[in-house]
Scaffold this motif. Structure first.
Motif, mmCIF file in Angstrom:
data_model
loop_
_atom_site.group_PDB
_atom_site.id
_atom_site.type_symbol
_atom_site.label_atom_id
_atom_site.label_comp_id
_atom_site.label_asym_id
_atom_site.label_seq_id
_atom_site.Cartn_x
_atom_site.Cartn_y
_atom_site.Cartn_z
ATOM 1 N N UNK A 43 0.822 -1.217 0.000
ATOM 2 C CA UNK A 43 0.000 0.000 0.000
ATOM 3 C C UNK A 43 0.856 1.267 0.000
ATOM 4 N N UNK A 44 1.714 1.343 -0.993
ATOM 5 C CA UNK A 44 2.531 2.551 -1.162
ATOM 6 C C UNK A 44 1.835 3.467 -2.161
ATOM 7 N N UNK A 45 2.246 4.722 -2.196
ATOM 8 C CA UNK A 45 1.724 5.650 -3.211
ATOM 9 C C UNK A 45 2.569 5.419 -4.461
ATOM 10 N N UNK A 52 12.433 -4.182 -2.518
ATOM 11 C CA UNK A 52 12.638 -2.742 -2.267
ATOM 12 C C UNK A 52 11.350 -2.106 -1.765
ATOM 13 N N UNK A 53 10.226 -2.508 -2.383
ATOM 14 C CA UNK A 53 8.939 -1.961 -1.943
ATOM 15 C C UNK A 53 8.685 -2.321 -0.488
ATOM 16 N N UNK A 54 9.010 -3.561 -0.148
ATOM 17 C CA UNK A 54 8.744 -3.940 1.226
ATOM 18 C C UNK A 54 9.621 -3.159 2.200
ATOM 19 N N UNK A 55 10.882 -2.956 1.813
ATOM 20 C CA UNK A 55 11.762 -2.177 2.692
ATOM 21 C C UNK A 55 11.227 -0.755 2.850
ATOM 22 N N UNK A 56 10.695 -0.224 1.751
ATOM 23 C CA UNK A 56 10.123 1.126 1.840
ATOM 24 C C UNK A 56 8.890 1.115 2.753
ATOM 25 N N UNK A 57 8.067 0.064 2.617
ATOM 26 C CA UNK A 57 6.867 -0.017 3.461
ATOM 27 C C UNK A 57 7.267 -0.079 4.935
ATOM 28 N N UNK A 58 8.336 -0.835 5.225
ATOM 29 C CA UNK A 58 8.799 -0.914 6.620
ATOM 30 C C UNK A 58 9.390 0.434 7.041
ATOM 31 N N UNK A 59 10.161 1.043 6.126
ATOM 32 C CA UNK A 59 10.752 2.352 6.434
ATOM 33 C C UNK A 59 9.654 3.357 6.768
ATOM 34 N N UNK A 60 8.569 3.347 5.951
ATOM 35 C CA UNK A 60 7.478 4.291 6.176
ATOM 36 C C UNK A 60 6.805 4.033 7.528
ATOM 37 N N UNK A 61 6.794 2.738 7.944
ATOM 38 C CA UNK A 61 6.166 2.418 9.223
ATOM 39 C C UNK A 61 7.052 2.835 10.396
ATOM 40 N N UNK A 62 8.355 2.598 10.277
ATOM 41 C CA UNK A 62 9.199 2.811 11.460
ATOM 42 C C UNK A 62 9.716 4.238 11.587
#
Ligand code: ADP
Ligand code: MG
Length: 718
Positions: free
Chosen positions: A91-93, A137-147
């Motif tokens: 659920x990224x933009x 990469x998307x998942x790392x970004x999703x985690x980055x956005x969460x943390x």
């Protein structure tokens, strides 16, 4: 205490998903795993934990609060700052860059963003568009956005489901780092590796949460500090600043290609709306107004053949076919004298309504024709822009009222722009501005005043020259459309109007006409019973009476007096145009115009929404993401309003531009060019603007209805 579930039950209609389930996810620095077969209710539980689903029984304690009692605003802040979710599909933009995804997810400094990018090994992708990234990469970004929000609780839904082994290991390393930073992690998983790696594992089985690894905190009674923590609910901080404008603008910039294609039909709709509104308005109200422009505030007119609505209705009902009231054909000398005696009357003048004499006081007629080849260069230019004409002809028209009252009533609605009206029975003439241009090749109208002009006129089938003097010039708006024929007005010359009526043949004509049926004969009796009575009914032979009041303020009471005296006639004045019978017609016209335009605007608005449906759905999905990041509904409404406002502003401006071009190169050359003269008049543009604002409101409401709580949940789960 972080999360405590006691006796939690959840059912979808008949289907029980959770039945009195108990669980505690309480310790920071621990990873909890939730395992269970597909369809066992893992996602359902996460929806409850994340506050997307309040429809459950039992108790859910979150950060010391009863979750059921948290307000929507508190939930938004919790999702923003305390509890973050990493969705299975991230659920990224997708249209935006890595940086924008982090920047817009809350209020973070560039330093914080750089740090989290470095930790997640994403620094080199900072300006990449998310759609172009790999799954890992998307998942790392999703985690980055969460943390980046430094939450206390991190929820992850199947984080390893879509990853290869290398990425799975990388993810677990990060999660381990986060655990050490004191974040409590809750993972839904199928993956035995992850269960292996978790500190505590719950299995969802038979609608219960069964502890299969690790220990319940309750089983460790020596943990006293935990009880103290649980007694004090975490205070919920204020919401962070949102970058609403920045988000809207960034998003519009990144979707401009898509918007461009969507904009084409919308702009066509709005342009068509602008043009049809303008033409409809011109053809109805403006022509109506123009035809009454020649009557001053002091003037009142009556016409023996212009009956009011009440009389028309009575005639219709009784089957009477007559345009007279049964009392007179023309006004009598006595009528005029009586009118002069009314209080507040300055003058009374009989006139012949609608009568156009094509000769001057010497009975000379004129036919002055210029062929296209002889047109002045400026006229040639206008005729190229407007309608093509082979020739333009000028002919005499006699004023229907004497000069002394013509400023109060000129039936032809002459727009005098220089000089004066011709004196009665004189050789003065009033010429159109287009003749000044054609004959004197100038646009300075004052230059020709009082000039002598010799015209070839005809009388008794003989052509001769006659000298006239130019008394004035009137406006024809020729730049907006040329006519094939223009009048040259000559001075008024009274004639004996009676003579037209007073012979046996005309009497016989009226006799036949007014005795065709019984009802008509009955009402017309006194007009035609005998020739003497007919002569009396004809009176002066004038069917029109112009009454000029001493002051504007006398008009209402004079109108009343005239209504009593002439109950069957329509009484025409500017006053009447505003408040009387004509006013009612005019008002109805205006209301039809407003009602029609509003209806069309609403239909167009809905049509635009339908055209935009897939775009709006896509937007709703994105807004659901913002919602999951702790944007409140009011923030989302603002984004929708702002985005639609910007778009509609642009659509309106572009449509106006297109209409201007169409008008310049196409419409102004048509014979109906006059309908578009007022396209850019301030009141026209103002009205159109308001109507477009209505379309905008529909679009906003439509967008807002798409972000109902239910829909947002739907988008977050699919
Ligand atoms: P899991 O995530 O463990 O695969 P879910 O929580 O998605 O399971 O679903 C649990 C059960 O609830 C399934 O049987 C599913 O069909 C049902 N379910 C899930 N969402 C809904 C819903 N919105 N309406 C009705 N039933 C639902
Ligand atoms: Mg699921």
């Amino acid at each position: 205490m972080m999360i405590e579930l006691t006796g939690l039950s959840k059912r979808y209609k008949q289907q029980v998903v959770l039945d009195q389930a108990n669980a505690s996810f309480t310790e920071p620095q621990k990873i909890y795993a939730l395992i269970g077969p597909s369809g066992s209710g893992k996602s359902t539980l996460f929806n409850i934990l994340f506050g997307l689903d309040n429809d459950y029984q039992g108790h859910y304690q979150l950060l010391g609060h009863n979750a059921a009692e948290l307000t929507k605003k508190q939930w938004a802040i919790i999702r923003e700052q305390e509890m973050r979710m990493v969705f299975q599909d991230y659920k990224l933009l997708e249209n935006l860059t890595v940086y924008d995804n982090l920047h817009l997810s809350g209020d973070y400094s560039d330093q914080q963003i750089e740090t989290v990018l470095a930790t997640m090994k994403l620094t080199q992708f900072k300006t990449a568009i998310v759609a172009d990234l790999s799954g890992g990469q998307k998942q790392r970004l999703a985690i980055a956005r969460a943390v980046i929000a430094k939450p206390k609780i991190l929820l992850l839904d199947e984080p390893t489901g879509n990853l290869d082994q290398e990425n799975i290991e990388m993810t677990m390393t990060y999660l381990d780092q986060l655990r050490q930073q004191g974040i409590m992690i809750l993972i839904i998983t199928h993956d035995p590796q992850v269960a292996e790696f978790a500190d505590v594992v719950y299995q969802l089985q038979d609608q219960q949460l069964i502890l299969t690894k690790g220990s319940r905190p309750e089983e460790a009674p020596d943990d006293v500090s935990r009880e103290i923590i649980s007694a004090t609910p975490t205070t919920i901080p204020p919401a962070a600043k949102k970058h609403l404008f920045s988000y809207t603008w960034t998003n519009l910039r990144h979707t401009k290609r898509r918007l461009f294609f969507l904009a084409i039909p919308i702009i066509i709709i709005i342009s068509a709306f602008i043009l049809s509104f303008t033409a409809f308005r011109a053809s109805s109200t403006l022509s109506f107004k123009n035809s009454f422009g020649g009557i001053s505030e002091r003037a009142i007119t009556l016409n023996t053949q212009d009956l009011n609505r009440k009389t028309h209705a009575r005639y219709r009902k009784e089957g009477i076919v007559s345009s007279f009231d049964g009392k007179r054909i023309g006004f009598s000398q006595a009528d005029l004298t009586a009118a002069r005696k009314l209080t507040g009357v300055a003058s009374v003048t009989p006139f012949n309504p609608g009568g156009v004499n094509l000769y001057d006081s010497h009975q000379n007629t004129l036919k002055l024709t210029y062929l296209a080849a002889e047109f002045d260069p400026l006229i040639q230019r206008y005729q190229r822009l407007n309608n093509k004409l082979d020739e333009i002809t000028f002919e005499f028209n006699m004023s229907s009222t004497p000069q002394r009252v013509i400023r109060d009533f000129n039936e032809a609605n002459i727009d005098l722009v220089a000089g004066n009206y011709p004196h009665d029975r004189s050789d003065e003439i009033l010429i159109p501005d287009v003749l000044v241009l054609q004959k004197y090749h100038t646009t300075d109208l004052r230059q020709v005043l009082r000039k002598s002009i010799t015209l070839n006129v005809r009388k008794n089938r003989q052509t001769k020259k006659h000298h006239y003097r130019i008394a004035g010039v009137y406006n024809t708006d020729y730049a907006h459309g040329l006519s094939a024929k223009y009048p040259i007005y000559v001075g008024y010359a009274a004639e004996d109007e009676k003579t037209v009526y007073l012979d046996k043949e005309t009497y016989q004509f009226y006799r036949d006409l007014l005795t065709e049926d019984e009802a008509t004969a009955a009402v017309s009796q006194s007009l035609i019973a005998s020739y003497t009575q007919y002569e009396q009914a004809v009176g002066t032979g004038y069917q029109g009476m112009l009454i000029v009041a001493a002051h504007d303020t006398d008009v209402p009471q004079l109108t009343k007096q005239l209504q009593t005296k002439y109950p069957a006639y329509k009484i025409t004045s500017q006053e009447d145009l505003r408040h009387g019978e004509l006013g009612a017609i005019y008002q109805r016209l205006i209301w039809n115009l407003i009602g029609g335009s509003v209806a069309i605007a609403l239909i167009a608005g809905v049509l635009i929404c339908f055209l935009n449906k897939s775009y709006i759905n896509g937007r709703s999905r994105e807004l659901a993401i913002l919602y999951s990041l702790g944007y409140q509904r009011k923030d989302i409404f603002q984004v929708i309003a702002l985005e639609n406002g910007l778009l509609f502003g642009a659509y309106f401006l572009i449509s106006c531009g297109i209409c201007a071009l169409l008008n310049r190169f196409l419409l102004s050359k048509l014979s109906s060019a006059r309908l578009f003269i007022y396209l850019f008049a301030p009141e026209n543009i103002g009205a159109l603007f308001l109507l477009v604002v209505m379309m905008l409101l529909i679009s906003i409401l439509w967008g807002i209805s798409g972000v109902k709580q239910k829909n947002l949940k739907y988008y977050l789960n699919h």
